[in-house]
Structure formats: structure tokens, C-alpha cells
Design a protein around this motif. Structure first.
Motif, PDB file in Angstrom:
ATOM      1  N   ASN A  46     -11.660 -56.745  28.701  1.00 29.90           N
ATOM      2  CA  ASN A  46     -11.051 -56.891  27.370  1.00 29.90           C
ATOM      3  C   ASN A  46      -9.523 -56.841  27.404  1.00 29.90           C
ATOM      4  N   TYR A  58     -12.827 -60.668  20.338  1.00 33.04           N
ATOM      5  CA  TYR A  58     -12.124 -59.602  21.031  1.00 33.04           C
ATOM      6  C   TYR A  58     -12.051 -59.850  22.537  1.00 33.04           C
ATOM      7  N   SER A  77     -19.216 -48.928  27.142  1.00 30.88           N
ATOM      8  CA  SER A  77     -20.109 -49.801  27.903  1.00 30.88           C
ATOM      9  C   SER A  77     -20.769 -49.116  29.095  1.00 30.88           C
ATOM     10  N   TRP A  85     -25.264 -53.397  20.411  1.00 32.86           N
ATOM     11  CA  TRP A  85     -23.848 -53.715  20.688  1.00 32.86           C
ATOM     12  C   TRP A  85     -23.276 -54.275  19.396  1.00 32.86           C
ATOM     13  N   CYS A  86     -21.985 -54.085  19.156  1.00 29.14           N
ATOM     14  CA  CYS A  86     -21.417 -54.629  17.906  1.00 29.14           C
ATOM     15  C   CYS A  86     -20.050 -55.231  18.181  1.00 29.14           C
ATOM     16  N   GLN A 120     -16.855 -54.528  17.983  1.00 26.15           N
ATOM     17  CA  GLN A 120     -16.197 -53.257  17.658  1.00 26.15           C
ATOM     18  C   GLN A 120     -14.891 -53.398  16.873  1.00 26.15           C
ATOM     19  N   HIS A 136     -16.383 -41.893  22.643  1.00 21.89           N
ATOM     20  CA  HIS A 136     -16.281 -41.249  23.952  1.00 21.89           C
ATOM     21  C   HIS A 136     -14.828 -41.241  24.450  1.00 21.89           C
ATOM     22  N   GLY A 188     -12.984 -43.801  25.544  1.00 24.57           N
ATOM     23  CA  GLY A 188     -12.554 -44.781  26.550  1.00 24.57           C
ATOM     24  C   GLY A 188     -11.176 -45.254  26.095  1.00 24.57           C
ATOM     25  N   TRP A 189     -10.330 -45.663  27.014  1.00 25.74           N
ATOM     26  CA  TRP A 189      -8.952 -45.967  26.607  1.00 25.74           C
ATOM     27  C   TRP A 189      -8.896 -47.129  25.615  1.00 25.74           C
ATOM     28  N   ASN A 190      -9.760 -48.131  25.808  1.00 36.00           N
ATOM     29  CA  ASN A 190      -9.745 -49.256  24.856  1.00 36.00           C
ATOM     30  C   ASN A 190     -10.169 -48.796  23.470  1.00 36.00           C
ATOM     31  N   SER A 191     -11.263 -48.052  23.400  1.00 35.60           N
ATOM     32  CA  SER A 191     -11.742 -47.575  22.101  1.00 35.60           C
ATOM     33  C   SER A 191     -10.676 -46.719  21.418  1.00 35.60           C
ATOM     34  N   GLU A 226      -7.901 -48.964  20.204  1.00 36.91           N
ATOM     35  CA  GLU A 226      -8.378 -49.815  19.103  1.00 36.91           C
ATOM     36  C   GLU A 226      -8.434 -49.006  17.800  1.00 36.91           C
ATOM     37  N   ASP A 246     -11.323 -40.734  32.530  1.00 40.82           N
ATOM     38  CA  ASP A 246     -10.065 -40.463  31.818  1.00 40.82           C
ATOM     39  C   ASP A 246     -10.281 -40.038  30.366  1.00 40.82           C
ATOM     40  N   GLN A 247     -11.537 -40.072  29.902  1.00 38.18           N
ATOM     41  CA  GLN A 247     -11.815 -39.860  28.478  1.00 38.18           C
ATOM     42  C   GLN A 247     -11.436 -38.457  28.007  1.00 38.18           C
TER      43      GLN A 247
HETATM   44  C1  UDX Z   1     -14.172 -47.728  30.752  1.00 36.53           C
HETATM   45  C2  UDX Z   1     -13.633 -46.324  30.599  1.00 36.53           C
HETATM   46  O1  UDX Z   1     -14.475 -45.456  29.938  1.00 36.53           O
HETATM   47  C3  UDX Z   1     -12.280 -46.305  30.016  1.00 36.53           C
HETATM   48  O2  UDX Z   1     -11.851 -44.990  29.728  1.00 36.53           O
HETATM   49  C4  UDX Z   1     -11.382 -46.988  30.958  1.00 36.53           C
HETATM   50  O3  UDX Z   1     -10.043 -46.785  30.628  1.00 36.53           O
HETATM   51  C5  UDX Z   1     -11.813 -48.429  30.986  1.00 36.53           C
HETATM   52  O4  UDX Z   1     -13.179 -48.540  31.398  1.00 36.53           O
HETATM   53  P1  UDX Z   1     -15.727 -48.063  28.556  1.00 36.53           P
HETATM   54  O5  UDX Z   1     -16.354 -46.768  28.884  1.00 36.53           O
HETATM   55  O6  UDX Z   1     -16.599 -49.200  28.382  1.00 36.53           O
HETATM   56  O7  UDX Z   1     -14.579 -48.439  29.587  1.00 36.53           O
HETATM   57  O8  UDX Z   1     -14.912 -47.785  27.194  1.00 36.53           O
HETATM   58  P2  UDX Z   1     -13.694 -48.505  26.508  1.00 36.53           P
HETATM   59  O9  UDX Z   1     -12.466 -48.395  27.325  1.00 36.53           O
HETATM   60  O10 UDX Z   1     -13.627 -47.949  25.155  1.00 36.53           O
HETATM   61  O11 UDX Z   1     -14.106 -50.048  26.470  1.00 36.53           O
HETATM   62  C6  UDX Z   1     -15.202 -50.524  25.777  1.00 36.53           C
HETATM   63  C7  UDX Z   1     -14.868 -51.855  25.168  1.00 36.53           C
HETATM   64  O12 UDX Z   1     -16.073 -52.431  24.679  1.00 36.53           O
HETATM   65  C8  UDX Z   1     -13.921 -51.743  23.984  1.00 36.53           C
HETATM   66  O13 UDX Z   1     -12.936 -52.733  24.065  1.00 36.53           O
HETATM   67  C9  UDX Z   1     -14.802 -51.971  22.774  1.00 36.53           C
HETATM   68  O14 UDX Z   1     -14.173 -52.653  21.708  1.00 36.53           O
HETATM   69  C10 UDX Z   1     -15.923 -52.804  23.329  1.00 36.53           C
HETATM   70  N1  UDX Z   1     -17.174 -52.546  22.592  1.00 36.53           N
HETATM   71  C11 UDX Z   1     -17.806 -51.343  22.717  1.00 36.53           C
HETATM   72  C12 UDX Z   1     -17.708 -53.550  21.814  1.00 36.53           C
HETATM   73  O15 UDX Z   1     -17.134 -54.627  21.683  1.00 36.53           O
HETATM   74  N2  UDX Z   1     -18.872 -53.299  21.159  1.00 36.53           N
HETATM   75  C13 UDX Z   1     -19.550 -52.128  21.234  1.00 36.53           C
HETATM   76  O16 UDX Z   1     -20.604 -51.997  20.621  1.00 36.53           O
HETATM   77  C14 UDX Z   1     -19.004 -51.109  22.058  1.00 36.53           C
END
Ligand code: UDX
Length: 461
Positions: A28, A252, A283, A335-336, A338, A353, A355-358, A361, A377-378
Motif C-alpha cells: 500500500n 487505496y 492483514s 475485508w473492507c 479501509q 492493532h 499497524g503503521w499504515n492503519s 490512515e 512495531d505496533q
Molecule cells: C504490517 C505491520 O503490522 C505494520 O505495523 C508494518 O508497519 C507494515 O506491515 P499490517 O499488520 O497488515 O502491516 O497492518 P497495517 O500496516 O495497518 O496495513 C494494513 C493495510 O491493509 C492498511 O493499509 C489498511 O488500509 C489495509 N486494510 C486493512 C484494508 O484495506 N482493509 C481491511 O479490511 C484491513
């Protein structure tokens, strides 16, 4: 800035390859960064290790997608051990990158630079051998990277066993605030090695980009900038959320999962503003059956509406009777979309959780958080969410390692209903504004991208 005439032509001939790790949380930000580069006129090709449905499209908006998947190496990808997996990524890039570069050169679109995920530092060596410039993109926060940097330099000894760790430029950190790799060496030896290894050849990279923005992590930025020229380029959210002129960029990322788009958005449309708790653990996180049960219980007791993402692979642990009991109140999807969900007016908070992206965002959309970190890193991100940016609260874990339903109920109420919610919402609005300013035209991150593009164009002429 808009390019004119001949400049525009040179930009369109300036060709950049981008190389994400094949995980959703890495694809992403790399794809969105690629789109930003393309929006400045560059030609961008994203190299994909996965051959999921989406890559078959061969392009994604303004970015071309090229598969470098090698089925002999990745045949049993899910069963492979981590080390073998990383070695296979390396072998694929080593073998395919020269072919890709040669092919584009023959077609009149020579490659000038490779932007690679910081967890693959060896990609820089391969790029250099091919005469390309190299730019690394870190997809974690600066704070977390600073901790890994200290480990790399031997300043922070692992395993960290004491209660608190003093890391320069950071607030006091307790053991549960540090990335989990630092305290549990047995479970994650390779992941710690990879995380610290991001800095192994950092001095040789032509650019060091971070998915963050100046004001969010200014203290750590000032500190780390003394040692290398860091350029924040985030948050890497689609431009339509920051730039009113962009209408067609709602996608996205290149999704590895199939979103349940229609039902989510329809369901949210029929709810009151700020009435829904959005719950997702990204994820990769794997929750225990008991923890899943407690979340269900907490959501039910909070009496708020909820939209809960339970990935297909997590579904067997889901307490199915819960759905019958709460069918009026909630929707559970695998899945949605997000970003669209976070931008929806009905969403009142995000149980995440971290995650850095969440995290970025939610911050960019001004959505308050209930932080429930799982690993990696969470934990550090959660510390910053609750105590530094103050855009949410963090749940407490009991002696058995569980976050109880009662705890979840109380924390949801804290961000949705109580006095504290007003302050948290105010802070969230502040950070939303600052995040959008950073990526808006001439914002701090946008300027760093402009500078990069200008240098590449200059090199091509
Ligand atoms: C992982 C790590 O947890 C994160 O901390 C690290 O920095 C990058 O890799 P993940 O656990 O999947 O990623 O979490 P996150 O970083 O939040 O990324 C998930 C992505 O999936 C987000 O961009 C989110 O928008 C997307 N997503 C999640 C969806 O599009 N739909 C969903 O239902 C859930």
C-alpha cells in the motif's frame, strides 16, 4: 509543481522502478508513493512479487505493474521458512532486475532509479551494479526505526529485559512499548535481524524516504537527520483524500484480499454520524480464540454499532453465536475498503492493532483510536497514539495476556462517550489537518517528492 513543455517530456521519459515487499502493509505505501511520483510526471513501474488477480491488469491507474514472480521459487510460499523466503526474494530480484532494466532500455524507457522497501537493503547493491540510483522507503515510523537503528549501532542491547529503555529523542519507553522483536528474541530472531539490517548500507542510498511527515515526528527526525538525510514523504494516503481536485484515485492499494465493499458502505450509510466502532487487526495479526471471544463481549457490552473485519483465515475462531445476539448492532466482513470506511462520517472510532499504515490512515482521517497492539512495531505505535499524539487510548493486557471484554468496553466508552472523548477528538482533528497539509501541494512531504523528481529529471538531461 506543474511541468511545462520539454520538461514534461523529459519527466515522462524518466523512468523509476518501485519494489515493495509482497505484504499488504508494504504494498500500500509503495503503490501510493509510486502514484505520487507518477502525478509529478514520471514514468513509474511497480515490480510485483505476487501474481494475484490485480497484477494481471498490468497497470494500476497511473502506475504500470510488472510481475517478477518466479513460480519455481515461490511455489510453496506459505510453507516456507522465513529465511528461505527472504533468500528467494533476493534470488528473484538478482535474476530478474537485470532483465527488466535491459528490456525497458531497449524499449526506449531506460530506468534511472530503483525505490525499494527498506527491509530489502540488498536491492540497493543490485541496483548499483546495474548503474541505477537507489532510494529506500521505510514503511514504519521514524520512532520505531530509530529504535532499530540503536540496535544496529549496538547502543541498545537486546534482549531488552529491564522495565524501561532510554532511547534518545523518545519519551520514556517501558518494555511493552518497544517493538516485540527486542524482548522476544526466540520467537523472532530473523525479524529482528531484518529490522536492524535496514540500516546496514543506509549511507550508500541516494535517498532515504520515510512514510511519515515532519510535524508528526519532529524530535526523532531532528535527531536522526544528524546521521542521515531523511526525507519524510507521507502519509502515503491516496490524493483524493487530501486534494479536492483528484476525483479518480479512490483505490487505496493493490489488495491481496477481496473487500466486501458494497455491504460495508451501504451499512455505514444507514448509521448515525460517529456512531460506529470500526474494528480491524490488519492483514497479518492472528488472534487467539479466547481473545476473539473477549472482543465480541466488549463490543456487545459497549452497546455501540460496530463493523468488524475478521479475515477468512481467522473466521474459524469467531464466536458465531455472537452474530445472532448482535445482528441488529453489527456487521462482520472478511475485508473492507479501509480508507473509505475511515473517511465515512458514521465511524466514531477505530479499534486497531496499530499497524503503521492503519495508524497513519486513522490519523489522516481524524478518527480516534482504541489501540490494541499485537506484535512488531505496533506496540511503539500504540504508545505514541495514546501518550504522544493523544489521539486515542490503549487497552491494558491482563496477567494471562488477554484484553478482557470489560477493558474493551471501557476503552471504547472512553473515546466514544466520556469527557476524554472531546479532547481526543480535538487532537485527532489537529493531526488530520497537519497530515493533509504535509502531502498537499508545497507541504513538507510534497516538497521532498518534488525535490526527488527534479533531481531525477536533471540527471536524465
Ligand atoms: C504490517 C505491520 O503490522 C505494520 O505495523 C508494518 O508497519 C507494515 O506491515 P499490517 O499488520 O497488515 O502491516 O497492518 P497495517 O500496516 O495497518 O496495513 C494494513 C493495510 O491493509 C492498511 O493499509 C489498511 O488500509 C489495509 N486494510 C486493512 C484494508 O484495506 N482493509 C481491511 O479490511 C484491513
Amino acid at each position: 509543481k506543474e511541468l511545462m513543455g520539454s520538461e514534461q517530456r523529459v519527466a515522462a521519459e524518466t523512468h523509476v522502478l518501485t519494489l515493495p515487499l509482497p505484504f499488504q502493509g508494504h504494498i500500500n505505501p509503495m503503490l501510493q508513493f509510486s502514484k505520487r511520483l507518477a502525478s509529478k510526471g514520471l514514468k513509474v513501474t511497480l515490480l510485483s512479487f505476487t501474481d494475484k488477480e490485480w497484477t494481471k491488469a498490468a497497470e494500476h491507474g497511473s502506475v504500470n505493474v510488472q510481475i517478477i514472480f518466479d513460480d519455481t521459487l515461490f511455489a510453496e510460499i506459505t510453507d516456507q521458512e522465513d529465511t528461505v523466503y527472504i533468500n528467494n526474494l533476493y534470488a528473484t530480484v538478482k535474476r530478474r532486475l537485470p532483465e527488466v532494466v535491459a528490456k525497458h532500455g531497449e524499449c526506449g524507457y531506460p530506468i534511472s532509479c530503483l525505490v525499494y522497501d527498506s527491509l530489502m537493503p540488498w536491492a540497493l547493491d543490485i541496483a548499483t551494479e546495474l548503474g541505477l540510483l537507489g532510494a529506500t522507503l521505510f514503511t514504519q515510523s521514524l520512532a520505531v526505526s530509530n529504535i532499530y537503528y540503536e540496535v544496529h549501532q549496538g547502543k541498545l542491547k537486546v534482549p531488552v529485559e529491564k522495565t524501561a529503555a532510554a532511547v534518545e529523542g523518545m519519551p520514556p519507553l517501558e518494555i511493552h512499548d518497544l517493538p516485540t522483536f527486542l524482548s522476544d528474541l526466540e520467537s523472532y530472531p530473523l525479524l529482528l535481524k531484518l529490522s536492524a539490517g535496514q540500516f546496514s548500507n543506509i549511507g550508500e542510498a541516494d535517498w532515504v524516504f520515510f512514510n511519515t511527515f515532519n510535524s508528526l515526528e519532529d524530535e526523532v527526525l531532528n535527531l536522526m537527520a544528524r546521521q542521515c538525510a531523511i526525507k519524510p514523504v507521507g502519509p502515503t494516503i491516496p490524493s483524493m483524500y487530501t486534494d479536492k481536485r483528484v476525483k479518480d484515485d479512490k483505490d487505496y492499494g493493490l489488495s491481496l484480499f477481496k473487500p466486501d465493499e458494497e455491504s460495508c458502505m451501504k451499512w455505514l450509510d444507514s448509521r448515525e454520524p460517529c456512531s460506529v466502532v470500526y474494528v480491524s487487526f490488519g492483514s497479518l495479526s492472528i488472534l487467539g480464540e479466547r481473545q476473539m471471544e473477549e472482543i465480541a463481549c466488549g463490543l456487545k457490552m459497549s452497546c455501540h454499532y460496530f463493523l468488524w473485519v475478521v479475515r477468512e483465515t481467522e473466521k474459524e475462531k469467531f464466536p458465531s453465536r455472537f452474530l445472532d445476539e448482535t445482528s441488529e448492532k453489527g456487521l462482520v466482513v472478511t475485508w473492507c475498503p479501509q480508507l473509505e470506511v475511515l473517511a465515512h462520517k458514521s465511524v466514531g472510532c477505530f479499534m486497531t492493532h496499530c499497524g503503521w499504515n492503519s495508524t497513519l490512515e486513522a490519523l489522516s482521517m481524524g478518527v480516534p483510536m482504541v489501540a490494541m497492539p499485537q506484535w512488531a512495531d505496533q506496540t511503539t505505535n500504540a504508545k505514541f497514539v495514546a501518550d504522544v499524539w493523544r489521539v486515542g487510548v490503549r487497552v491494558k493486557v491482563d496477567e494471562e495476556g488477554i484484553v478482557t471484554g470489560k477493558e474493551i468496553e471501557l476503552r471504547i466508552r472512553e473515546v466514544m462517550e466520556e469527557e476524554t472523548a472531546i479532547e481526543i477528538r480535538k487532537n485527532s482533528e489537529k493531526w488530520e489537518k497537519l497530515a493533509k497539509e504535509a502531502v498537499d501541494e508545497d507541504g513538507s512531504s510534497d516538497k521532498n517528492i518534488q525535490e526527488f523528481v527534479a533531481k531525477l529529471i536533471c540527471n536524465s538531461t
